[in-house]
Scaffold this motif. Structure first.
Motif, PDB file in Angstrom:
ATOM      1  N   LYS A  54       0.847  -1.190   0.000  1.00  0.00           N
ATOM      2  CA  LYS A  54       0.000   0.000   0.000  1.00  0.00           C
ATOM      3  C   LYS A  54       0.886   1.245   0.000  1.00  0.00           C
ATOM      4  CE  LYS A  54      -0.271   0.139   5.065  1.00  0.00           C
ATOM      5  NZ  LYS A  54      -1.174   0.179   6.237  1.00  0.00           N
ATOM      6  N   ILE A  55       0.250   2.375  -0.255  1.00  0.00           N
ATOM      7  CA  ILE A  55       0.934   3.664  -0.149  1.00  0.00           C
ATOM      8  C   ILE A  55       1.001   4.048   1.323  1.00  0.00           C
ATOM      9  CG2 ILE A  55       0.764   6.122  -0.689  1.00  0.00           C
ATOM     10  CD1 ILE A  55      -0.524   5.333  -3.351  1.00  0.00           C
ATOM     11  N   ILE A  56       2.206   4.337   1.797  1.00  0.00           N
ATOM     12  CA  ILE A  56       2.394   4.692   3.210  1.00  0.00           C
ATOM     13  C   ILE A  56       2.749   6.156   3.396  1.00  0.00           C
ATOM     14  CG2 ILE A  56       3.044   2.350   3.886  1.00  0.00           C
ATOM     15  CD1 ILE A  56       5.986   3.284   3.896  1.00  0.00           C
ATOM     16  N   GLY A  57       2.760   6.909   2.325  1.00  0.00           N
ATOM     17  CA  GLY A  57       3.058   8.324   2.437  1.00  0.00           C
ATOM     18  C   GLY A  57       3.527   8.890   1.117  1.00  0.00           C
ATOM     19  N   ARG A  58       4.207  10.018   1.193  1.00  0.00           N
ATOM     20  CA  ARG A  58       4.637  10.739   0.006  1.00  0.00           C
ATOM     21  C   ARG A  58       6.091  11.170   0.122  1.00  0.00           C
ATOM     22  NH1 ARG A  58       0.765   9.810  -3.909  1.00  0.00           N
ATOM     23  NH2 ARG A  58      -1.128   9.384  -2.716  1.00  0.00           N
ATOM     24  N   LYS A  59       6.755  11.196  -1.019  1.00  0.00           N
ATOM     25  CA  LYS A  59       8.094  11.782  -1.100  1.00  0.00           C
ATOM     26  C   LYS A  59       7.996  13.054  -1.926  1.00  0.00           C
ATOM     27  CE  LYS A  59      10.624  11.925  -4.133  1.00  0.00           C
ATOM     28  NZ  LYS A  59      11.592  11.541  -5.197  1.00  0.00           N
ATOM     29  N   VAL A  60       8.860  14.001  -1.597  1.00  0.00           N
ATOM     30  CA  VAL A  60       8.919  15.238  -2.367  1.00  0.00           C
ATOM     31  C   VAL A  60      10.325  15.382  -2.905  1.00  0.00           C
ATOM     32  CG1 VAL A  60       8.386  17.690  -2.406  1.00  0.00           C
ATOM     33  CG2 VAL A  60       7.227  16.202  -0.765  1.00  0.00           C
ATOM     34  N   GLY A  61      10.432  15.661  -4.197  1.00  0.00           N
ATOM     35  CA  GLY A  61      11.733  15.838  -4.830  1.00  0.00           C
ATOM     36  C   GLY A  61      11.939  17.266  -5.280  1.00  0.00           C
ATOM     37  N   CYS A  62      13.190  17.596  -5.546  1.00  0.00           N
ATOM     38  CA  CYS A  62      13.580  18.932  -6.033  1.00  0.00           C
ATOM     39  C   CYS A  62      13.108  20.028  -5.091  1.00  0.00           C
ATOM     40  CB  CYS A  62      13.077  19.158  -7.444  1.00  0.00           C
ATOM     41  SG  CYS A  62      14.071  18.297  -8.681  1.00  0.00           S
ATOM     42  N   THR A  63      13.390  19.856  -3.802  1.00  0.00           N
ATOM     43  CA  THR A  63      13.012  20.856  -2.814  1.00  0.00           C
ATOM     44  C   THR A  63      14.123  21.858  -2.551  1.00  0.00           C
ATOM     45  OG1 THR A  63      13.628  19.300  -1.057  1.00  0.00           O
ATOM     46  CG2 THR A  63      11.310  19.387  -1.684  1.00  0.00           C
ATOM     47  N   ASN A  64      15.154  21.860  -3.400  1.00  0.00           N
ATOM     48  CA  ASN A  64      16.149  22.930  -3.347  1.00  0.00           C
ATOM     49  C   ASN A  64      16.574  23.283  -4.770  1.00  0.00           C
ATOM     50  OD1 ASN A  64      18.695  21.409  -4.075  1.00  0.00           O
ATOM     51  ND2 ASN A  64      18.110  20.276  -2.241  1.00  0.00           N
ATOM     52  N   GLN A  65      17.166  24.456  -4.914  1.00  0.00           N
ATOM     53  CA  GLN A  65      17.459  24.977  -6.250  1.00  0.00           C
ATOM     54  C   GLN A  65      18.508  24.146  -6.975  1.00  0.00           C
ATOM     55  OE1 GLN A  65      15.592  27.487  -7.598  1.00  0.00           O
ATOM     56  NE2 GLN A  65      16.560  26.766  -9.488  1.00  0.00           N
ATOM     57  N   ALA A  66      19.488  23.600  -6.242  1.00  0.00           N
ATOM     58  CA  ALA A  66      20.529  22.801  -6.892  1.00  0.00           C
ATOM     59  C   ALA A  66      19.921  21.587  -7.588  1.00  0.00           C
ATOM     60  CB  ALA A  66      21.574  22.362  -5.871  1.00  0.00           C
ATOM     61  N   ALA A  67      18.973  20.926  -6.927  1.00  0.00           N
ATOM     62  CA  ALA A  67      18.321  19.759  -7.537  1.00  0.00           C
ATOM     63  C   ALA A  67      17.478  20.174  -8.743  1.00  0.00           C
ATOM     64  CB  ALA A  67      17.450  19.048  -6.500  1.00  0.00           C
ATOM     65  N   ARG A  68      16.797  21.306  -8.623  1.00  0.00           N
ATOM     66  CA  ARG A  68      15.980  21.771  -9.744  1.00  0.00           C
ATOM     67  C   ARG A  68      16.848  22.140 -10.948  1.00  0.00           C
ATOM     68  NH1 ARG A  68      12.974  23.853  -5.320  1.00  0.00           N
ATOM     69  NH2 ARG A  68      13.964  25.902  -5.409  1.00  0.00           N
ATOM     70  N   ASP A  69      17.998  22.736 -10.681  1.00  0.00           N
ATOM     71  CA  ASP A  69      18.913  23.076 -11.769  1.00  0.00           C
ATOM     72  C   ASP A  69      19.413  21.815 -12.470  1.00  0.00           C
ATOM     73  OD1 ASP A  69      18.617  25.756 -11.207  1.00  0.00           O
ATOM     74  OD2 ASP A  69      20.510  25.931 -10.104  1.00  0.00           O
ATOM     75  N   LEU A  70      19.715  20.763 -11.690  1.00  0.00           N
ATOM     76  CA  LEU A  70      20.221  19.523 -12.268  1.00  0.00           C
ATOM     77  C   LEU A  70      19.215  18.898 -13.208  1.00  0.00           C
ATOM     78  CD1 LEU A  70      22.289  17.139 -12.367  1.00  0.00           C
ATOM     79  CD2 LEU A  70      21.086  16.187 -10.375  1.00  0.00           C
ATOM     80  N   LEU A  71      17.938  18.939 -12.818  1.00  0.00           N
ATOM     81  CA  LEU A  71      16.911  18.207 -13.558  1.00  0.00           C
ATOM     82  C   LEU A  71      16.045  19.105 -14.449  1.00  0.00           C
ATOM     83  CD1 LEU A  71      15.828  15.780 -10.720  1.00  0.00           C
ATOM     84  CD2 LEU A  71      17.367  15.312 -12.620  1.00  0.00           C
ATOM     85  N   GLY A  79       5.892  12.045  -5.266  1.00  0.00           N
ATOM     86  CA  GLY A  79       5.655  10.651  -5.608  1.00  0.00           C
ATOM     87  C   GLY A  79       5.141   9.952  -4.371  1.00  0.00           C
ATOM     88  N   ALA A  80       4.985   8.643  -4.451  1.00  0.00           N
ATOM     89  CA  ALA A  80       4.444   7.870  -3.333  1.00  0.00           C
ATOM     90  C   ALA A  80       5.527   7.025  -2.688  1.00  0.00           C
ATOM     91  CB  ALA A  80       3.309   6.969  -3.802  1.00  0.00           C
ATOM     92  N   ASN A 160       7.025   7.709 -10.803  1.00  0.00           N
ATOM     93  CA  ASN A 160       6.853   7.865  -9.346  1.00  0.00           C
ATOM     94  C   ASN A 160       7.888   8.794  -8.735  1.00  0.00           C
ATOM     95  OD1 ASN A 160       5.576   7.496  -6.858  1.00  0.00           O
ATOM     96  ND2 ASN A 160       6.931   5.809  -6.290  1.00  0.00           N
ATOM     97  N   GLY A 161       8.182   9.886  -9.428  1.00  0.00           N
ATOM     98  CA  GLY A 161       9.116  10.855  -8.869  1.00  0.00           C
ATOM     99  C   GLY A 161      10.504  10.309  -8.658  1.00  0.00           C
ATOM    100  N   SER A 162      10.863   9.274  -9.437  1.00  0.00           N
ATOM    101  CA  SER A 162      12.177   8.622  -9.335  1.00  0.00           C
ATOM    102  C   SER A 162      12.417   7.978  -7.979  1.00  0.00           C
ATOM    103  CB  SER A 162      13.313   9.615  -9.654  1.00  0.00           C
ATOM    104  OG  SER A 162      13.250  10.036 -11.001  1.00  0.00           O
ATOM    105  N   SER A 163      11.358   7.703  -7.240  1.00  0.00           N
ATOM    106  CA  SER A 163      11.492   7.054  -5.931  1.00  0.00           C
ATOM    107  C   SER A 163      11.429   5.538  -6.108  1.00  0.00           C
ATOM    108  CB  SER A 163      10.378   7.511  -4.994  1.00  0.00           C
ATOM    109  OG  SER A 163      10.563   6.959  -3.705  1.00  0.00           O
ATOM    110  N   TYR A 164      12.534   4.866  -5.747  1.00  0.00           N
ATOM    111  CA  TYR A 164      12.626   3.408  -5.915  1.00  0.00           C
ATOM    112  C   TYR A 164      12.762   2.679  -4.582  1.00  0.00           C
ATOM    113  CZ  TYR A 164      12.838   3.315 -11.007  1.00  0.00           C
ATOM    114  OH  TYR A 164      12.515   3.395 -12.341  1.00  0.00           O
ATOM    115  N   GLY A 165      12.885   3.400  -3.501  1.00  0.00           N
ATOM    116  CA  GLY A 165      12.982   2.759  -2.193  1.00  0.00           C
ATOM    117  C   GLY A 165      13.154   3.798  -1.111  1.00  0.00           C
ATOM    118  N   TRP A 166      13.016   3.334   0.130  1.00  0.00           N
ATOM    119  CA  TRP A 166      13.056   4.255   1.266  1.00  0.00           C
ATOM    120  C   TRP A 166      13.431   3.461   2.506  1.00  0.00           C
ATOM    121  CZ3 TRP A 166       9.256   5.560   5.321  1.00  0.00           C
ATOM    122  CH2 TRP A 166       9.456   6.834   5.887  1.00  0.00           C
TER     123      TRP A 166
END
Length: 257
Positions: A54-71, A79-80, A160-166
């Motif tokens: 099941k979905i147990i929550g959410r991940k958030v990506g690109c929460t800083n400018q360096a990551a946004r610049d990269l992608l 993502g989930a 899925n926001g490039s989320s493959y594990g946690w």
């Protein structure tokens, strides 16, 4: 974005059947974000049907400018977090199970009371009381796309926001804003510190990221929100022993086999 059903099939074939990389180059540069989230929803539904969990929550990506610049993004995306790809620390993961492995130390927030969009705009201050624990975590980031940094935001969201594990550590319920703000996060590989940072590495801090999610998606008690990397990322290799230290909030240990 054309033929979203076909794109979902490609992502699923890569994710579930090992047909890597997904032949998605024709979509590169497409920025139809609404369609991308529809594809993500289809992908998640089929992953859960075939793998369980099941979905147990959410991940958030690109929460800083360096990551946004990269992608090449102009804002965060979500993502989930899935129960079948989440594990507790200490964890051992196999490099061959992923196209590649990027490790991101993140502050995760466990929700204690419901947060839902509507009825006013959520802010970092207004969501704080809904958090019942801070959880040290490391997200495993990868991608089914060839040359993934050039794929564009839509394809990253579809996958899925490039989320493959946690991997999560122990929840800390005795926390306050000062602790969260001042903790230094260190990423240790073997005997070497390869990165360090803190909550300020994500825009608006972890609570600001939570508010961003809560303004878009319903969150229920027990859900986790992983709020983006607090340090620079680590491209992991076989044989790495990785420890993410979160000071008084604990640590997360991962061995790459």
């Amino acid at each position: 974005m054309k033929d979203t059903a076909r794109l979902a099939e490609m992502v699923l074939a890569a994710r579930l059947d090992g047909k890597m990389p997904a032949p998605t180059r024709e979509w590169y540069g497409n920025t139809d974000i609404d369609d991308a989230y529809q594809v993500q929803e289809k992908v998640l539904k089929e992953m859960l049907r075939r793998r369980g969990g099941k979905i147990i929550g959410r991940k958030v990506g690109c929460t800083n400018q360096a990551a946004r610049d990269l992608l090449g993004l102009d804002g965060p995306f979500h993502g989930a977090l899935l129960s079948v790809t989440a594990t507790e620390s200490p964890a051992r993961i196999a490099k061959d199970d992923y196209p590649f492995i990027i490790l991101e130390p993140e502050f995760a927030l466990r929700i204690g009371s419901p947060l839902r969009p509507g009825g006013g705009t959520h802010t970092a201050e207004s969501v704080a009381d809904a958090v019942d624990a801070i959880v040290p975590a490391v997200e495993i980031v990868s991608s089914c796309h060839d040359e993934w940094t050039d794929a564009g935001p839509a394809l990253l969201i579809a996958d899925n926001g490039s989320s493959y594990g946690w991997v999560r550590g122990e929840p800390v319920t005795d926390w306050d804003l000062e602790m969260l703000t001042n903790v230094t996060v260190s990423l240790i590989v073997g005997a070497h510190r390869v990165a360090s940072g803190n909550a300020a590495n994500v825009d608006g801090g972890p609570l600001g990221v939570l508010a961003w999610v809560a303004n878009r998606l319903p969150l229920e008690p027990g859900d986790y929100v992983s709020t983006g990397t607090a340090t620079s990322v680590h491209f992991a290799e076989r044989g790495d022993t990785v420890v993410a230290h979160f000071g008084p909030l604990g640590q997360v240990e991962i061995e790459i086999s």
